[in-house]
Write a protein that holds these residues in place. Structure first.
Motif, PDB file in Angstrom:
ATOM      1  N   GLU A  86       7.922   8.814   5.298  1.00 45.34           N
ATOM      2  CA  GLU A  86       8.218   8.499   6.694  1.00 45.34           C
ATOM      3  C   GLU A  86       6.996   7.923   7.415  1.00 45.34           C
ATOM      4  O   GLU A  86       7.109   6.951   8.149  1.00 45.34           O
ATOM      5  N   LEU A  87       5.825   8.516   7.178  1.00 47.32           N
ATOM      6  CA  LEU A  87       4.619   8.017   7.839  1.00 47.32           C
ATOM      7  C   LEU A  87       4.233   6.645   7.288  1.00 47.32           C
ATOM      8  O   LEU A  87       3.793   5.775   8.033  1.00 47.32           O
ATOM      9  N   SER A  88       4.428   6.431   5.997  1.00 49.86           N
ATOM     10  CA  SER A  88       4.192   5.107   5.412  1.00 49.86           C
ATOM     11  C   SER A  88       5.111   4.081   6.067  1.00 49.86           C
ATOM     12  O   SER A  88       4.683   2.978   6.409  1.00 49.86           O
ATOM     13  N   LEU A  89       6.361   4.460   6.246  1.00 54.70           N
ATOM     14  CA  LEU A  89       7.337   3.589   6.888  1.00 54.70           C
ATOM     15  C   LEU A  89       6.894   3.243   8.309  1.00 54.70           C
ATOM     16  O   LEU A  89       6.925   2.077   8.718  1.00 54.70           O
ATOM     17  N   VAL A  90       6.441   4.236   9.046  1.00 51.30           N
ATOM     18  CA  VAL A  90       5.966   4.026  10.414  1.00 51.30           C
ATOM     19  C   VAL A  90       4.811   3.024  10.417  1.00 51.30           C
ATOM     20  O   VAL A  90       4.794   2.069  11.194  1.00 51.30           O
ATOM     21  N   CYS A  91       3.841   3.222   9.535  1.00 52.30           N
ATOM     22  CA  CYS A  91       2.671   2.340   9.482  1.00 52.30           C
ATOM     23  C   CYS A  91       3.062   0.907   9.118  1.00 52.30           C
ATOM     24  O   CYS A  91       2.569  -0.048   9.717  1.00 52.30           O
ATOM     25  N   VAL A  92       3.966   0.778   8.161  1.00 49.47           N
ATOM     26  CA  VAL A  92       4.400  -0.560   7.742  1.00 49.47           C
ATOM     27  C   VAL A  92       5.160  -1.249   8.871  1.00 49.47           C
ATOM     28  O   VAL A  92       4.955  -2.437   9.137  1.00 49.47           O
ATOM     29  N   LEU A  93       6.020  -0.514   9.559  1.00 50.74           N
ATOM     30  CA  LEU A  93       6.767  -1.126  10.663  1.00 50.74           C
ATOM     31  C   LEU A  93       5.854  -1.495  11.826  1.00 50.74           C
ATOM     32  O   LEU A  93       6.050  -2.539  12.462  1.00 50.74           O
ATOM     33  N   LEU A  94       4.842  -0.697  12.087  1.00 48.62           N
ATOM     34  CA  LEU A  94       3.866  -1.053  13.120  1.00 48.62           C
ATOM     35  C   LEU A  94       3.094  -2.297  12.703  1.00 48.62           C
ATOM     36  O   LEU A  94       2.833  -3.178  13.523  1.00 48.62           O
ATOM     37  N   ARG A  95       2.748  -2.368  11.434  1.00 50.01           N
ATOM     38  CA  ARG A  95       2.025  -3.536  10.896  1.00 50.01           C
ATOM     39  C   ARG A  95       2.871  -4.798  11.038  1.00 50.01           C
ATOM     40  O   ARG A  95       2.397  -5.854  11.454  1.00 50.01           O
ATOM     41  N   GLU A  96       4.140  -4.677  10.713  1.00 48.84           N
ATOM     42  CA  GLU A  96       5.058  -5.805  10.841  1.00 48.84           C
ATOM     43  C   GLU A  96       5.241  -6.193  12.309  1.00 48.84           C
ATOM     44  O   GLU A  96       5.288  -7.379  12.650  1.00 48.84           O
TER      45      GLU A  96
END
Length: 196
Positions: A86-96
């Motif tokens: 979930e935290l990886s997903l959050v970071c990737v979506l913020l990056r995008e």
């Protein structure tokens, strides 16, 4: 920063902060020392197999472990903390999100988001939730974790309602999550969404 002990390097404080995490331009005293002693800091960290990364355009710096051999081994000084899915997903979506922002909004210098905007963007990935309050609490904890990692900066919290808080999405995310990692994770996300 002036030191009274001649045995202490004038860049000691910024070196210690870099060992703890990223240093940003808005940390004025540290940033000033970082720029002033950039050569000395680079040499110092190279001696312990760390590379000093400084991005003056986007205003951040951090340490990256040097690979000691072809197998990618390092001295292990900078601790790697595995992120939950979930935290990886959050970071990737913020990056995008920051990448989209840079393409779409050429006038604004920084991307600011609210927890409500964040939840709206994350909503499709957490469809199987049964408790709305738990979902909000989990996402707020992810925002706090991203803030601790230096990916977000809380810039406005004068409201009692956390939905009115405002975070700056920091560009260090672009350095920490490369385009290749972003593409790989997006492919994985698409597969996960299709399987829902």
């Amino acid at each position: 920063m002036q030191h009274t002990n001649p045995a202490v390097a004038p860049y000691a404080k910024v070196a210690a902060k870099l060992l703890q995490g990223p240093v940003f331009e808005d940390q004025a005293d540290l940033w000033e020392d970082l720029i002033r002693y950039q050569v000395e800091l680079t040499r110092y960290f190279e001696q312990i197999a760390l590379e000093l990364i400084i991005d003056t355009r986007d205003g951040y710096s951090y340490l990256k472990q040097m690979e000691l051999d072809d197998n990618g081994s390092t001295i292990g000084l900078v601790r790697r903390m595995p992120l939950s899915y979930e935290l990886s997903l959050v970071c990737v979506l913020l990056r995008e999100w920051i990448e989209e922002f840079e393409l779409d909004d050429l006038d604004a210098a920084r991307l600011y988001i609210t927890p409500k905007q964040f939840r709206d963007r994350m909503d499709m990935f957490f469809q199987e939730r049964t408790n709305e309050l738990k979902f909000i609490k989990e996402l707020n904890s992810h925002l706090e974790a991203c803030e601790k990692m230096g990916f977000l900066k809380l810039v406005f919290k004068e409201s009692l309602d956390k939905d009115d808080y405002r975070y700056e999405v920091r560009r260090i995310l672009k350095a920490r999550i490369t385009n290749d990692e972003l593409a790989h994770f997006k492919t994985q996300l698409e597969e996960d969404v299709q399987s829902l």
